[in-house]
Design a protein around this motif. Structure first.
Motif, PDB file in Angstrom:
ATOM      1  N   SER A 109     -23.119  10.535  55.504  1.00 52.85           N
ATOM      2  CA  SER A 109     -22.972  10.679  54.061  1.00 52.85           C
ATOM      3  C   SER A 109     -23.842  11.843  53.583  1.00 52.85           C
ATOM      4  O   SER A 109     -24.725  12.315  54.318  1.00 52.85           O
ATOM      5  CB  SER A 109     -23.421   9.396  53.368  1.00 52.85           C
ATOM      6  N   PRO A 110     -23.636  12.313  52.344  1.00 54.32           N
ATOM      7  CA  PRO A 110     -24.530  13.351  51.802  1.00 54.32           C
ATOM      8  C   PRO A 110     -26.002  12.929  51.841  1.00 54.32           C
ATOM      9  O   PRO A 110     -26.876  13.753  52.104  1.00 54.32           O
ATOM     10  CB  PRO A 110     -24.025  13.515  50.365  1.00 54.32           C
ATOM     11  N   ALA A 111     -26.259  11.635  51.606  1.00 52.79           N
ATOM     12  CA  ALA A 111     -27.645  11.151  51.670  1.00 52.79           C
ATOM     13  C   ALA A 111     -28.186  11.245  53.092  1.00 52.79           C
ATOM     14  O   ALA A 111     -29.353  11.597  53.306  1.00 52.79           O
ATOM     15  CB  ALA A 111     -27.721   9.715  51.167  1.00 52.79           C
ATOM     16  N   ASP A 112     -27.337  10.940  54.089  1.00 54.56           N
ATOM     17  CA  ASP A 112     -27.761  11.053  55.487  1.00 54.56           C
ATOM     18  C   ASP A 112     -28.164  12.488  55.810  1.00 54.56           C
ATOM     19  O   ASP A 112     -29.180  12.734  56.477  1.00 54.56           O
ATOM     20  CB  ASP A 112     -26.630  10.633  56.430  1.00 54.56           C
ATOM     21  N   LEU A 113     -27.355  13.437  55.350  1.00 54.39           N
ATOM     22  CA  LEU A 113     -27.627  14.845  55.639  1.00 54.39           C
ATOM     23  C   LEU A 113     -28.937  15.295  54.993  1.00 54.39           C
ATOM     24  O   LEU A 113     -29.736  16.001  55.612  1.00 54.39           O
ATOM     25  CB  LEU A 113     -26.461  15.709  55.144  1.00 54.39           C
ATOM     26  N   GLU A 128     -31.854   9.640  45.458  1.00 52.43           N
ATOM     27  CA  GLU A 128     -31.060   9.612  44.223  1.00 52.43           C
ATOM     28  C   GLU A 128     -29.626   9.187  44.533  1.00 52.43           C
ATOM     29  O   GLU A 128     -28.997   8.463  43.762  1.00 52.43           O
ATOM     30  CB  GLU A 128     -31.074  10.987  43.555  1.00 52.43           C
ATOM     31  N   LEU A 129     -29.123   9.647  45.685  1.00 49.77           N
ATOM     32  CA  LEU A 129     -27.761   9.289  46.092  1.00 49.77           C
ATOM     33  C   LEU A 129     -27.696   7.884  46.679  1.00 49.77           C
ATOM     34  O   LEU A 129     -26.717   7.163  46.489  1.00 49.77           O
ATOM     35  CB  LEU A 129     -27.247  10.304  47.122  1.00 49.77           C
ATOM     36  N   ASP A 130     -28.734   7.513  47.414  1.00 52.55           N
ATOM     37  CA  ASP A 130     -28.769   6.203  48.074  1.00 52.55           C
ATOM     38  C   ASP A 130     -30.196   5.665  47.992  1.00 52.55           C
ATOM     39  O   ASP A 130     -31.020   5.922  48.867  1.00 52.55           O
ATOM     40  CB  ASP A 130     -28.329   6.350  49.537  1.00 52.55           C
ATOM     41  N   PRO A 131     -30.512   4.917  46.929  1.00 57.75           N
ATOM     42  CA  PRO A 131     -31.893   4.450  46.713  1.00 57.75           C
ATOM     43  C   PRO A 131     -32.454   3.592  47.845  1.00 57.75           C
ATOM     44  O   PRO A 131     -33.674   3.469  47.974  1.00 57.75           O
ATOM     45  CB  PRO A 131     -31.781   3.629  45.418  1.00 57.75           C
ATOM     46  N   GLY A 132     -31.581   3.017  48.658  1.00 57.58           N
ATOM     47  CA  GLY A 132     -32.053   2.164  49.743  1.00 57.58           C
ATOM     48  C   GLY A 132     -31.959   2.808  51.111  1.00 57.58           C
ATOM     49  O   GLY A 132     -31.954   2.105  52.126  1.00 57.58           O
TER      50      GLY A 132
END
Length: 235
Positions: A109-113, A128-132
């Motif tokens: 995902s964009p958060a992973d990157l 911000e994209l993935d708070p957890g």
């Protein structure tokens, strides 16, 4: 790709150190194999190189069949880092095959990157994209600890269930906040032995003991040793 007894090590095992490899063991006379084959080829193609497919004719390559202890076909195995990580037997529906293959190499995902970076701004953007996002939280908490902002590190860690890495970081933050640090694990071990005499009646000593113990690798045999010693003092 078609794989043989002679090419298996190079085409499958070596490649599996880079990407997951799906092995489809089949035979020309097997009707379910003819149903499964095109579906699994289609699904693996959809991964655009994140997963490879190796097809093995069991009649022509008995050594591979014996190595996997195949009793019925089609038999499908997933190999990663030279080890079997998953398998199934029989012709599954395409949707189930797709879900099975996608688990082997999930799309980032964009958060992973963003979480792959080591700078604070990228990690904040990931959260911000993935708070957890556990990876981003662990990296950012480590940065905060390095800056001496122990409360911020602990607040980040509190957002998600603890795993071994986060538990270790939380313990480190709490200890440093109390100006407790040691230059070696041997010094930590010595301090743990000192604290054992106080853990029953001293809540602060017990908390320090548990935090110091959390700084060890969970597989370290001393963890089990000290947990048993703690239990014997408390009960």
């Amino acid at each position: 790709m078609e794989v043989t007894d002679a090419t298996f090590d190079k085409d499958v095992l070596d490649l599996s150190e880079t990407i997951p490899v799906v092995i489809d063991l089949w035979a020309p006379w097997c009707a379910p194999c003819r149903t499964l084959g095109p579906m699994i080829e289609k699904v693996v193609d959809e991964t655009e190189g994140r997963v490879a497919l190796a097809k093995v004719n069991v009649d022509e390559n008995p050594a591979i069949s014996q190595a996997f202890k195949v009793q019925s076909i089609p038999a499908v195995f997933a190999i990663k880092d030279r080890k079997i990580v998953d398998s199934f037997v029989g012709a599954l529906p395409e949707q189930q095959i797709r879900a099975w293959v996608e688990k082997l190499a999930p799309i980032e995902s964009p958060a992973d990157l963003l979480a792959e970076a080591d700078d604070e701004q990228s990690l904040l953007s990931a959260l911000e994209l993935d708070p957890g996002h556990e990876g981003a939280i662990a990296k950012l908490a480590n940065i905060k600890i390095g800056l001496g902002d122990y409360d911020a590190a602990l607040e980040l860690i509190s957002r998600v269930p603890e795993n071994d890495e986060l538990r270790q970081l939380a313990a480190k933050a709490r200890l440093l906040a109390k100006d407790i640090s040691f230059s070696s694990q041997d010094e930590v071990e010595a301090r743990l032995n000192e604290l054992l005499s106080s853990v029953r009646d001293d809540d602060q000593a017990r908390k320090e003991f548990l935090d110091l113990l959390a700084t060890f690798d969970p597989s370290d045999p001393r963890v089990t040793q000290f947990r048993k010693a703690l239990t014997s003092r408390l009960f």
